[in-house]
Design an enzyme around this catalytic site. Structure first.
Site, PDB file in Angstrom:
ATOM      1  N   LYS A 189       0.851  -1.195   0.000  1.00  0.00           N
ATOM      2  CA  LYS A 189       0.000   0.000   0.000  1.00  0.00           C
ATOM      3  C   LYS A 189       0.874   1.227   0.000  1.00  0.00           C
ATOM      4  O   LYS A 189       2.032   1.176   0.442  1.00  0.00           O
ATOM      5  CB  LYS A 189      -0.882   0.028   1.248  1.00  0.00           C
ATOM      6  CG  LYS A 189      -2.121   0.895   1.090  1.00  0.00           C
ATOM      7  CD  LYS A 189      -3.163   0.131   0.300  1.00  0.00           C
ATOM      8  CE  LYS A 189      -4.471   0.858   0.184  1.00  0.00           C
ATOM      9  NZ  LYS A 189      -5.546  -0.081  -0.196  1.00  0.00           N
ATOM     10  N   ASN A 214     -15.672   6.418  -5.825  1.00  0.00           N
ATOM     11  CA  ASN A 214     -15.758   5.519  -6.969  1.00  0.00           C
ATOM     12  C   ASN A 214     -16.427   4.184  -6.615  1.00  0.00           C
ATOM     13  O   ASN A 214     -17.354   3.749  -7.292  1.00  0.00           O
ATOM     14  CB  ASN A 214     -14.350   5.290  -7.534  1.00  0.00           C
ATOM     15  CG  ASN A 214     -14.377   4.349  -8.722  1.00  0.00           C
ATOM     16  OD1 ASN A 214     -15.039   4.627  -9.719  1.00  0.00           O
ATOM     17  ND2 ASN A 214     -13.711   3.225  -8.598  1.00  0.00           N
TER      18      ASN A 214
END
Ligand code: GLU
Length: 437
Positions: A112, A227
């Site tokens: 990440k 999104n």
């Protein structure tokens, strides 16, 4: 400006996430090597990213890239741009990525990245310089066989395209498979943008089928209208679920008869918030009298069938878990329920479809993008969606069957599947038992 991102917060997100492992390790009876390996990230890089601002000033943003575990393959995971990003959060998100990739059996480990920045305060060119600067800062530890970033909160195909372009410039060769979620014209995959929402809906459908619930009789509230939340809401609405409430960071709107996600999304993109939205003034909508504006907290407490958490981590915690009245919680964000709140929901008989299963659509299509880039093809959207659906159907079925058979939560069943696979890979590389101990 002084920034102390290293200061450990009082409530440790990583400790909370890792606390879920002990029971899983015990149930799987893993080697001590596995416990030791998964107790900390393999690599955590912090970088200062100098960015020339439009007014000529130099601002240095702090960013991170973490590889949590790479036993099953190169690190994989998104890059987040958010003012609250910190080292510990990125480590925790990388940990969840490792589990997630293993739950759906992708040949990836967990990674990440993030930058502590409010991207909404940057001009488009400042955002481009920051994106390219981030890639320059972390280029040594990413690569198609090492670590493959992707979009996350507040990053999108455009940002991925800038980063991919910068990586090519640094390496002096084209390496499209270094990053996923790119624009279609730069080697992105059809279906990637909607994939997280689409995959989450498939998991919800599988649950509904098992429970004998029909979409038309199922009300849904969605916290988070980025999104993933938007595409989930849109597709769920198309499938016939009654999406009665949606929220963004500033507020929520509710309509008992059901909302239409598409015009709301258009409005949000024009005005940047839902709260100020006078839903009834939308020319295409006539549900005006029924629509109510409410707070995020009120949305979380709605008496709906499905509460969808698609915002950020730590949204349901010890202080508000008592307010949850939904029959099911669906996690599209990573880590939206703390472990304490999770236990409480279990006690109250409210099942949770966990992040590490429910939001895997995104990374599954990222894997398909990586495969397409490596073999030099671009598939059509139906092919991509069908491959994703096949993987989710297979792996979610396994998790749900295991939950039923072992009488454990969906999260425990998913962790047993994911951690079981990671543990097997670690053990296959050799453990203390090879030394006769
Ligand atoms: N950021 C997404 C996630 O948390 C996608 C990661 C990816 O596609 O690599 O799952």
């Amino acid at each position: 400006m002084s920034r102390n991102h290293d200061q450990e917060p009082e409530h440790s997100l990583l400790d909370d996430a890792l606390s879920r492992l002990k029971d899983i390790f015990d149930r799987l009876d893993v080697a001590d090597d596995v416990r030791a390996r998964l107790a900390q990230p393999a690599l955590a890089l912090q970088v200062g990213i100098p960015v020339r601002m439009d007014d000529g000033r130099l601002e240095v943003f702090t960013g991170w890239r973490v590889h949590y575990d790479t036993t099953r393959g190169p690190a994989k995971g998104g890059i987040r741009f958010h003012p609250a990003v910190n080292r510990e959060e990125v480590m925790t998100l990388a940990f969840w990525m490792a589990i997630k990739c293993a739950v759906v059996d992708l040949p990836f480990g967990g990674g990440k990245g993030g930058v502590a920045v409010d991207p909404k305060k940057l001009s488009r060119l400042e955002l481009e310089r920051l994106s390219r600067g981030y890639m320059r800062a972390v280029a040594d530890i990413v690569g198609p066989d090492r670590d493959i970033p992707a979009p996350d909160v507040n990053t999108n195909p455009t940002v991925m395209g800038w980063m991919a372009d910068e990586y090519d410039a640094i390496m002096r060769r084209q390496q499209r498979a270094v990053i996923t979620g790119k624009p279609l014209a730069l080697g992105g995959s059809p279906g990637r943008v909607e994939s997280t929402g689409r995959g989450a809906l498939q998991v919800l459908d599988m649950w509904a089928k098992r429970e004998g619930r029909k979409p038309a009789d199922t009300t849904v509230a969605v916290q988070g209208f980025g999104n993933a939340g938007y595409h989930f809401a849109r597709l769920a609405h198309e499938r016939g679920y009654r999406v009665v409430a949606v929220s963004d960071s500033k507020g929520a709107i509710y309509d008992a008869e059901g909302l239409s996600p598409e015009p709301i999304w258009r409005h949000k993109n024009e005005s940047r918030e839902l709260k100020g939205m006078v839903y009834c003034e939308e020319s295409v909508l006539c549900e005006c009298d029924r629509t109510t504006v409410m707070s995020q907290d009120e949305l979380l407490a709605l008496d709906v069938d499905v509460l969808v958490l698609a915002a950020l981590e730590d949204q349901i915690h010890a202080d508000n878990v008592g307010d949850v009245r939904a029959a099911l919680v669906l996690e599209i964000a990573n880590g939206p329920v703390t472990s304490e709140a999770d236990d409480e929901l279990a006690k109250r008989g409210i099942p949770v479809l966990p992040d590490v299963l429910a939001n895997t659509g995104g990374v599954i299509v990222s894997h398909l993008e990586w495969v397409q880039n490596r073999i030099g093809e671009q598939w059509d959207e139906d092919t991509v969606n069908a491959r994703m659906a096949e993987r989710i159907a297979r792996e979610a079925e396994r998790v749900m069957d295991r939950a039923a058979k072992d009488e454990v939560s969906y999260r425990t069943a998913a962790y047993l599947q994911g951690i079981g696979r990671i543990a097997e890979a670690i053990e296959q590389r050799g453990t203390a038992s090879d030394f006769g101990s």
